[in-house]
Scaffold this motif. Sequence first.
Motif, mmCIF file in Angstrom:
data_model
loop_
_atom_site.group_PDB
_atom_site.id
_atom_site.type_symbol
_atom_site.label_atom_id
_atom_site.label_comp_id
_atom_site.label_asym_id
_atom_site.label_seq_id
_atom_site.Cartn_x
_atom_site.Cartn_y
_atom_site.Cartn_z
ATOM 1 N N GLN A 42 0.827 -1.204 0.000
ATOM 2 C CA GLN A 42 0.000 0.000 0.000
ATOM 3 C C GLN A 42 0.865 1.260 0.000
ATOM 4 O OE1 GLN A 42 -2.558 0.739 3.456
ATOM 5 N NE2 GLN A 42 -4.229 1.173 2.014
ATOM 6 N N LYS A 43 1.926 1.261 0.787
ATOM 7 C CA LYS A 43 2.841 2.410 0.803
ATOM 8 C C LYS A 43 3.450 2.637 -0.577
ATOM 9 C CE LYS A 43 4.249 2.155 5.623
ATOM 10 N NZ LYS A 43 5.347 1.819 6.534
ATOM 11 N N ASP A 44 3.829 1.551 -1.241
ATOM 12 C CA ASP A 44 4.404 1.673 -2.579
ATOM 13 C C ASP A 44 3.369 2.166 -3.583
ATOM 14 O OD1 ASP A 44 6.986 0.992 -1.812
ATOM 15 O OD2 ASP A 44 6.657 -1.150 -2.158
ATOM 16 N N TYR A 45 2.138 1.672 -3.473
ATOM 17 C CA TYR A 45 1.073 2.184 -4.346
ATOM 18 C C TYR A 45 0.889 3.689 -4.120
ATOM 19 C CZ TYR A 45 -0.777 -2.277 -6.110
ATOM 20 O OH TYR A 45 -0.950 -3.478 -6.758
ATOM 21 N N MET A 46 0.965 4.116 -2.882
ATOM 22 C CA MET A 46 0.826 5.551 -2.576
ATOM 23 C C MET A 46 1.943 6.352 -3.232
ATOM 24 S SD MET A 46 -0.262 5.616 1.406
ATOM 25 C CE MET A 46 -1.897 5.188 1.956
ATOM 26 N N ARG A 47 3.156 5.805 -3.242
ATOM 27 C CA ARG A 47 4.275 6.491 -3.888
ATOM 28 C C ARG A 47 4.037 6.631 -5.393
ATOM 29 N NH1 ARG A 47 7.539 2.860 -0.745
ATOM 30 N NH2 ARG A 47 7.919 3.854 1.233
ATOM 31 N N PHE A 48 3.564 5.565 -6.019
ATOM 32 C CA PHE A 48 3.244 5.636 -7.447
ATOM 33 C C PHE A 48 2.139 6.659 -7.697
ATOM 34 C CE2 PHE A 48 5.368 1.481 -7.874
ATOM 35 C CZ PHE A 48 6.088 1.709 -9.034
ATOM 36 N N HIS A 49 1.156 6.672 -6.814
ATOM 37 C CA HIS A 49 0.032 7.596 -6.954
ATOM 38 C C HIS A 49 0.510 9.049 -6.913
ATOM 39 C CE1 HIS A 49 -4.271 8.246 -6.967
ATOM 40 N NE2 HIS A 49 -4.179 9.049 -5.937
ATOM 41 N N GLU A 50 1.350 9.352 -5.947
ATOM 42 C CA GLU A 50 1.882 10.715 -5.810
ATOM 43 C C GLU A 50 2.796 11.087 -6.971
ATOM 44 O OE1 GLU A 50 1.045 13.180 -3.719
ATOM 45 O OE2 GLU A 50 -0.520 11.753 -3.135
ATOM 46 N N LYS A 51 3.629 10.150 -7.397
ATOM 47 C CA LYS A 51 4.542 10.418 -8.511
ATOM 48 C C LYS A 51 3.747 10.689 -9.790
ATOM 49 C CE LYS A 51 8.725 10.435 -10.262
ATOM 50 N NZ LYS A 51 9.709 11.440 -9.949
ATOM 51 N N ALA A 52 2.708 9.906 -10.035
ATOM 52 C CA ALA A 52 1.880 10.119 -11.227
ATOM 53 C C ALA A 52 1.181 11.476 -11.143
ATOM 54 C CB ALA A 52 0.853 8.997 -11.371
ATOM 55 N N ARG A 53 0.681 11.834 -9.969
ATOM 56 C CA ARG A 53 0.025 13.139 -9.802
ATOM 57 C C ARG A 53 1.018 14.272 -10.085
ATOM 58 N NH1 ARG A 53 -3.935 14.131 -5.577
ATOM 59 N NH2 ARG A 53 -2.793 12.570 -4.381
ATOM 60 N N GLU A 54 2.223 14.167 -9.544
ATOM 61 C CA GLU A 54 3.256 15.187 -9.777
ATOM 62 C C GLU A 54 3.559 15.325 -11.271
ATOM 63 O OE1 GLU A 54 6.812 14.179 -7.602
ATOM 64 O OE2 GLU A 54 5.701 14.054 -5.700
ATOM 65 N N LYS A 55 3.757 14.186 -11.931
ATOM 66 C CA LYS A 55 4.088 14.203 -13.364
ATOM 67 C C LYS A 55 2.930 14.758 -14.200
ATOM 68 C CE LYS A 55 8.213 12.668 -13.630
ATOM 69 N NZ LYS A 55 9.202 13.676 -14.016
ATOM 70 N N LEU A 56 1.713 14.433 -13.829
ATOM 71 C CA LEU A 56 0.561 14.986 -14.540
ATOM 72 C C LEU A 56 0.570 16.503 -14.441
ATOM 73 C CD1 LEU A 56 -2.099 12.358 -13.506
ATOM 74 C CD2 LEU A 56 -1.651 13.050 -15.869
ATOM 75 N N HIS A 57 0.757 17.011 -13.241
ATOM 76 C CA HIS A 57 0.750 18.462 -13.041
ATOM 77 C C HIS A 57 1.934 19.133 -13.736
ATOM 78 C CE1 HIS A 57 -2.031 18.236 -9.284
ATOM 79 N NE2 HIS A 57 -2.594 17.736 -10.362
ATOM 80 N N GLU A 58 3.114 18.506 -13.670
ATOM 81 C CA GLU A 58 4.298 19.055 -14.345
ATOM 82 C C GLU A 58 4.071 19.201 -15.846
ATOM 83 O OE1 GLU A 58 7.745 16.604 -13.639
ATOM 84 O OE2 GLU A 58 7.635 16.918 -11.469
ATOM 85 N N ASN A 59 3.292 18.283 -16.403
ATOM 86 C CA ASN A 59 3.045 18.279 -17.848
ATOM 87 C C ASN A 59 1.755 18.994 -18.235
ATOM 88 O OD1 ASN A 59 5.195 16.506 -19.309
ATOM 89 N ND2 ASN A 59 4.768 15.455 -17.389
ATOM 90 N N GLY A 60 1.124 19.663 -17.260
ATOM 91 C CA GLY A 60 -0.072 20.447 -17.551
ATOM 92 C C GLY A 60 -1.346 19.640 -17.707
ATOM 93 N N PHE A 61 -1.384 18.424 -17.137
ATOM 94 C CA PHE A 61 -2.560 17.574 -17.231
ATOM 95 C C PHE A 61 -3.258 17.482 -15.877
ATOM 96 C CE2 PHE A 61 0.576 15.435 -20.172
ATOM 97 C CZ PHE A 61 0.032 15.939 -21.344
ATOM 98 N N ASP A 62 -4.540 17.194 -15.914
ATOM 99 C CA ASP A 62 -5.305 16.939 -14.698
ATOM 100 C C ASP A 62 -5.343 15.445 -14.444
ATOM 101 O OD1 ASP A 62 -5.999 19.608 -14.232
ATOM 102 O OD2 ASP A 62 -7.694 19.465 -15.617
ATOM 103 N N GLU A 63 -5.311 15.070 -13.161
ATOM 104 C CA GLU A 63 -5.421 13.659 -12.842
ATOM 105 C C GLU A 63 -6.885 13.229 -12.934
ATOM 106 O OE1 GLU A 63 -5.461 15.761 -8.803
ATOM 107 O OE2 GLU A 63 -4.295 15.937 -10.622
#
Length: 143
Positions: A42-63
Motif C-alpha cells: 500500500q505504501k508503494d502504491y501511494m508512492r506511485f500515486h503521488e509520482k503520477a500526480r506530480e508528473k501529470l501536473h508538471e506536464n499540464g494535465f489533470d489527474e
Amino acid sequence: MNENAELLNYVYQNSQMGVESIDRILDLTEDESFRKVLKEQQKDYMRFHEKAREKLHENGFDEKGLNSFEKMRTYLMINMQTLTDQSVSHIAKMMIQGSSMGITEALQKLHQYENDADKEIRKLMEDLKDFEEKNIERLKKYL
C-alpha cells in the motif's frame, strides 16, 4: 487524449485502486505477516500515486481518479468474493489476480505508446509493472 496523460492517468488510477483495495482487505484479515506485506504494498502504491500526480501536473494535465462507480464496484466485488472465504490464501489469490490484470494492461499501454510517450513517463509505467510482478512473487507464499 495525449499519450503521456493516458499513461500517467493509468498509473494514477492503478495505484489508487491498489491503495483502496488494500484498505478494504486489511479489514478482512488478522494474519500479521500478511497484513505487513499488504501495508508495504500500500505504501508503494501511494508512492506511485503521488509520482503520477506530480508528473501529470508538471506536464499540464489533470489527474483522472477512479469514479464513484468504479470504487463501488471494487468494494462490492471484494465483499462478494470474501463473503464465504476470508482465508489468507483466498485473499492472496484475489490480489494476485488484480496484479496480473495490472501487468497485462501496463504492457498493452507500453506497447501502444512505445514510440510516442516520453521516456521518463514510460519508465514510471515500467516501474509499476515491475512492482506488480514483485507483488505476485511476494503473495505466492500465502496461497
